[in-house]
Design a protein around this motif. Structure first.
Motif, short mmCIF file in Angstrom:
data_model
loop_
_atom_site.label_atom_id
_atom_site.label_comp_id
_atom_site.label_asym_id
_atom_site.label_seq_id
_atom_site.Cartn_x
_atom_site.Cartn_y
_atom_site.Cartn_z
N ASN A 290 0.82 -1.22 0.00
CA ASN A 290 0.00 0.00 0.00
C ASN A 290 0.85 1.27 0.00
O ASN A 290 0.46 2.29 -0.57
CB ASN A 290 -0.93 0.01 1.22
N ARG A 291 2.02 1.20 0.61
CA ARG A 291 2.87 2.40 0.70
C ARG A 291 3.37 2.86 -0.67
O ARG A 291 3.77 4.02 -0.83
CB ARG A 291 4.06 2.12 1.62
N LEU A 292 3.36 1.94 -1.66
CA LEU A 292 3.85 2.29 -2.99
C LEU A 292 2.73 2.70 -3.95
O LEU A 292 3.02 3.12 -5.07
CB LEU A 292 4.63 1.12 -3.59
N ARG B 158 -9.44 9.57 4.11
CA ARG B 158 -9.79 10.09 5.43
C ARG B 158 -8.65 9.78 6.40
O ARG B 158 -7.84 8.89 6.16
CB ARG B 158 -11.09 9.47 5.92
N ARG B 159 -8.63 10.51 7.50
CA ARG B 159 -7.53 10.35 8.46
C ARG B 159 -7.86 9.25 9.46
O ARG B 159 -8.93 9.23 10.06
CB ARG B 159 -7.27 11.67 9.19
N CYS B 160 -6.92 8.32 9.61
CA CYS B 160 -7.08 7.20 10.56
C CYS B 160 -6.68 7.68 11.96
O CYS B 160 -5.62 8.28 12.14
CB CYS B 160 -6.23 6.02 10.11
N ASP C 297 -2.86 8.07 12.39
CA ASP C 297 -2.86 9.48 12.06
C ASP C 297 -2.38 9.74 10.63
O ASP C 297 -1.73 10.74 10.34
CB ASP C 297 -1.98 10.26 13.04
N GLU C 298 -2.69 8.79 9.70
CA GLU C 298 -2.33 8.94 8.29
C GLU C 298 -3.60 9.00 7.45
O GLU C 298 -4.63 8.45 7.81
CB GLU C 298 -1.45 7.78 7.81
N MET C 299 -3.49 9.68 6.30
CA MET C 299 -4.60 9.74 5.35
C MET C 299 -4.61 8.46 4.52
O MET C 299 -3.58 8.00 4.04
CB MET C 299 -4.46 10.95 4.42
N HIS D 226 -7.52 4.94 2.99
CA HIS D 226 -8.85 4.38 2.80
C HIS D 226 -9.18 3.37 3.91
O HIS D 226 -9.91 2.41 3.69
CB HIS D 226 -8.95 3.69 1.44
N HIS D 227 -8.63 3.58 5.09
CA HIS D 227 -8.88 2.69 6.22
C HIS D 227 -9.19 3.53 7.46
O HIS D 227 -9.04 4.76 7.44
CB HIS D 227 -7.66 1.79 6.48
N ASP D 228 -9.62 2.85 8.52
CA ASP D 228 -9.85 3.53 9.79
C ASP D 228 -9.21 2.69 10.89
O ASP D 228 -8.48 1.73 10.63
CB ASP D 228 -11.34 3.76 10.04
N SER D 229 -9.52 3.02 12.16
CA SER D 229 -8.87 2.35 13.28
C SER D 229 -9.28 0.88 13.40
O SER D 229 -8.58 0.08 14.02
CB SER D 229 -9.21 3.08 14.59
N ARG D 230 -10.40 0.51 12.76
CA ARG D 230 -10.84 -0.89 12.84
C ARG D 230 -10.02 -1.80 11.94
O ARG D 230 -9.82 -2.97 12.25
CB ARG D 230 -12.32 -1.00 12.49
N ASN D 231 -9.54 -1.29 10.80
CA ASN D 231 -8.78 -2.14 9.87
C ASN D 231 -7.46 -1.50 9.48
O ASN D 231 -6.99 -1.66 8.35
CB ASN D 231 -9.62 -2.43 8.62
#
Length: 709
Positions: A315-317, A674-676, A680-682, A684-689
């Protein structure tokens, strides 16, 4: 009291008869008005029903029909001396005189039925067909049918061929084989005599293959017929750079055996295998090519590989533009030598931490199948690097093919598509023969090139000539007894060695553009200018991109006795000629009403005189038109249609279809980020995944395991 029926005395010509037909509703109403005046009563409209703006039912009654609704109230009112409300008299006496006009359609007037079938051939739907008929004939009431009738005509077309479609196609192919020895077809059936594989190729396809079939793109497409058989065209590029079809197959599965059978039929038909074939990474295709096309170079489609990149990299790439730029420059460049590519690949993989990814390692192991640098020395190796030409061709065919079509409709629509493709090529040939290209320089060899190459390819060659004339310069020069060596630099800040062998009058450039694409590069054109050449040497004029009269076969010689066209049905040809003549005279006479009436009257009189000795019923006429629509007669069935095939490209519904990782990645990329709260990064995920959170949890578990040990 018995009901009394009264039949008014009038002439037989005025007396309406059940089943009597009229040219239009207006004629019918006018006829009944005359009748009612003669017998002595008046009428009123009782009801009307319309479908698609066409009146389908019209009910007329006597104006004294029925009774007044409030008879009981009138009696009470009369007893009270009309004190309740004023006296209103009624003429209604319960008269039963009535007539109903029902719109009659045998799926349209026979003259319009052919128009409906022709629209169906052209993939024009019922609604648009109805609108065109309305505009052509001048009104809804003159159309002679409804949208529902046009749909019913389409239903009748399918019903006619139901269960017979495969045999109809095979019989037509056998007929074409009798007419033309160059026509080839093969088919396979299962134990139930159901079609499982079909291959066919006509004389012009064979000729095109011998002219342009050095490199073939092979790709499968789905949803082109009601049985979901897999559509497999063999495609190449003609001298205009446009897609050209060499042969076609239909398969019921995507196994090695099915592809092997198709490739064998292809080689048997053409007499020689292609020099290179481009496919996707399908294992069944790969095994079949290794088994059948032994001497053919197999290349994987780069687009399919690069399309999977978003699902394979971390994902980082995904949003690392530097990585995308470096990786694309590494794999797409056909200017790198193999050792240079391998060094660059290792650098990119190591710098971005991709050494342990199996997908990248697998691609590197199979690099000879897809990396352009390994095709630099293959003649025309860069002409087709992807199956995009097949994708383009499949998209073109799907404009003609319909998912719910039976095999007979599919075969007919495919032939229409091939005719359209061939007509486009004829138009390009005509343009080459008549149009004079605009020259960008005063160099004589540019004018010479304009007389040799097709317009499409001349534009590319002209770019090279302009670049060589305006932006190249000499960086070095050396000479021996027979060979001159130049080192020109170009606008891309790159330099290549160009050698000129004066004894053989040959030129060679390290960029190898001529070998890869079939036309000379800017560096050689620069040397042409310096050496003041007037014409391009003959050995560089024998390219596959020259105009059609100058083109030579890439697969040996073509015998002139190979027919390129099969005989056309005389009845259809005369029918089309008659339609063309009719509309031609109609346009000629439409400004003079007297001439127009005389023309229409003459056509009507001629038609009646010809039909007098050859009466036909509507059912026979409709069957004949459907047979003409297909161009095939319904035969006795020996080969039956297949069962509906289930393939990887077809699913029962959009909900049940599994979404690939690539599609999921593209869908996620289009969503807003969105910001997790966890990392604390932008994204397509949140704190759950959150993937970072999962990594931290795994590290903690590993740390606990080590501490307990």
């Amino acid at each position: 009291m018995e009901e009394v029926r009264v039949v008014h005395a009038c002439s037989d010509q005025l007396n309406p008869v059940v089943g009597q037909r009229f040219q239009s509703l207006e004629f019918a109403i006018a006829f009944y008005d005359v009748y009612t005046r003669v017998v002595g009563f008046d009428t009123s409209k009782q009801g009307v029903r319309k479908v698609d703006e066409v009146t389908t039912w019209y009910y007329v009654v006597c104006n004294r029909e029925g009774h007044k609704k409030s008879i009981h109230d009138d009696q009470l009112n009369a007893r009270s001396g009309f004190s309740m409300k004023r006296q209103r008299l009624s003429k209604r006496c319960g008269c039963k005189a009535s007539i109903s006009f029902k719109y009659f359609s045998d799926n349209g007037h026979p003259g319009y039925m052919k128009f409906i079938l022709d629209c169906s051939k052209a993939n024009i739907g019922p609604t648009l067909t109805f609108k065109v008929l309305k505009e052509t004939l001048g009104g809804f009431d003159l159309v002679g049918c409804t949208v529902g009738d046009i749909r019913n005509a389409s239903r009748d077309i399918k019903a006619y061929a139901h269960g017979f479609d495969v045999q109809m196609v095979l019989d037509d192919m056998a007929k074409k084989k009798e007419m033309s020895e160059s026509y080839t077809y093969h088919y396979e059936v299962n134990e139930n005599n159901q079609l499982v594989a079909l291959f066919w190729c006509d004389g012009l396809m064979k000729r095109n293959y011998h002219m342009f079939g050095d490199i073939v793109a092979f790709d499968t497409t789905y949803n082109t017929n009601r049985y979901c058989m897999i559509f497999c065209p063999f495609t190449g590029k003609d001298n205009h750079g446009s897609p050209v079809t060499f042969a076609v197959g239909l398969l019921c599965n995507e196994k090695t055996g099915a592809f092997g059978w198709l490739f064998r039929r292809f080689v048997e038909c053409m007499g020689i295998a292609p020099k290179m074939i481009v496919t996707d990474q399908d294992n069944g295709m790969r095994s079949a090519i290794e088994e059948v096309l032994v001497g053919t170079r197999h290349r994987w489609c780069m687009w399919h590989i690069m399309h999977k990149l978003s699902t394979k990299i971390p994902n980082r790439l995904l949003r690392d533009e530097a990585f995308k730029k470096e990786f694309s420059a590494c794999v797409w460049s056909d200017l790198l030598e193999p050792d240079e590519f391998e060094e660059e690949w290792k650098r990119v993989v190591e710098s971005h931490g991709l050494e342990d990814f199996d997908w990248f390692n697998s691609l590197y192991e199979h690099r000879h199948f897809w990396i352009p640098t390994y095709f630099r020395d293959f003649p025309m190796g860069s002409m087709i690097r992807t199956t995009s030409i097949s994708e383009s061709e499949n998209s073109f065919y799907k404009r003609f093919l319909k998912p719910r079509a039976n095999i007979a409709e599919f075969y007919m629509n495919f032939n229409h598509a091939v005719e359209f493709q061939r007509n486009s090529r004829t138009a390009l040939d005509y343009h080459d023969a008549t149009a004079l290209p605009i020259l960008a320089t005063t160099l004589p060899f540019e004018k010479h090139a304009s007389t040799l190459y097709t317009d499409t390819m001349f534009r590319k060659i002209q770019e090279e000539i302009v670049e060589g004339n305006d932006r190249c310069r000499v960086l070095g020069f050396s000479s021996t007894e027979f060979v001159d060596t130049y080192k020109p630099g170009d606008s891309n800040r790159k330099s290549y060695l160009v050698t000129h062998d004066r004894s053989a009058e040959s030129y060679y450039c390290e960029c190898k553009l001529f070998g890869r694409h079939g036309y000379l590069c800017r560096h050689i054109f620069f040397i042409f200018r310096n050496n003041e050449l007037k014409k391009i040497p003959e050995k560089y004029c024998q390219s596959r991109w020259v105009k059609t009269p100058l083109a030579k076969a890439v697969h040996g010689e073509i015998h002139d006795d190979i027919p390129t066209r099969s005989a056309v049905d005389d009845r259809q040809a005369v029918s089309k000629q008659g339609i063309s003549m009719f509309y031609g005279f109609l346009r000629r006479f439409e400004e003079d009403i007297d001439l127009l009436r005389a023309f229409v009257g003459g056509v009507e009189e001629l038609g009646k005189s010809l039909q007098a000795g050859n009466p036909t019923t509507s059912a026979i006429e409709k069957r004949r038109m459907i047979e003409e629509f297909y161009g095939m007669v319904r035969p006795e069935v020996e080969v039956h249609p297949p069962d509906v095939v289930k393939t990887k490209g077809q699913a029962s519904s959009s909900k049940s279809r599994l979404i690939s990782k690539g599609e999921k990645a593209l869908k996620d990329a289009s969503r807003p980020q969105r910001r997790c709260k966890a990392c604390d990064e932008m994204g397509h995920h949140d704190s759950r995944n959150c993937p970072r959170l999962k990594e931290m949890e795994m590290e903690k578990e590993l740390g606990k395991g080590k501490s307990t040990m």
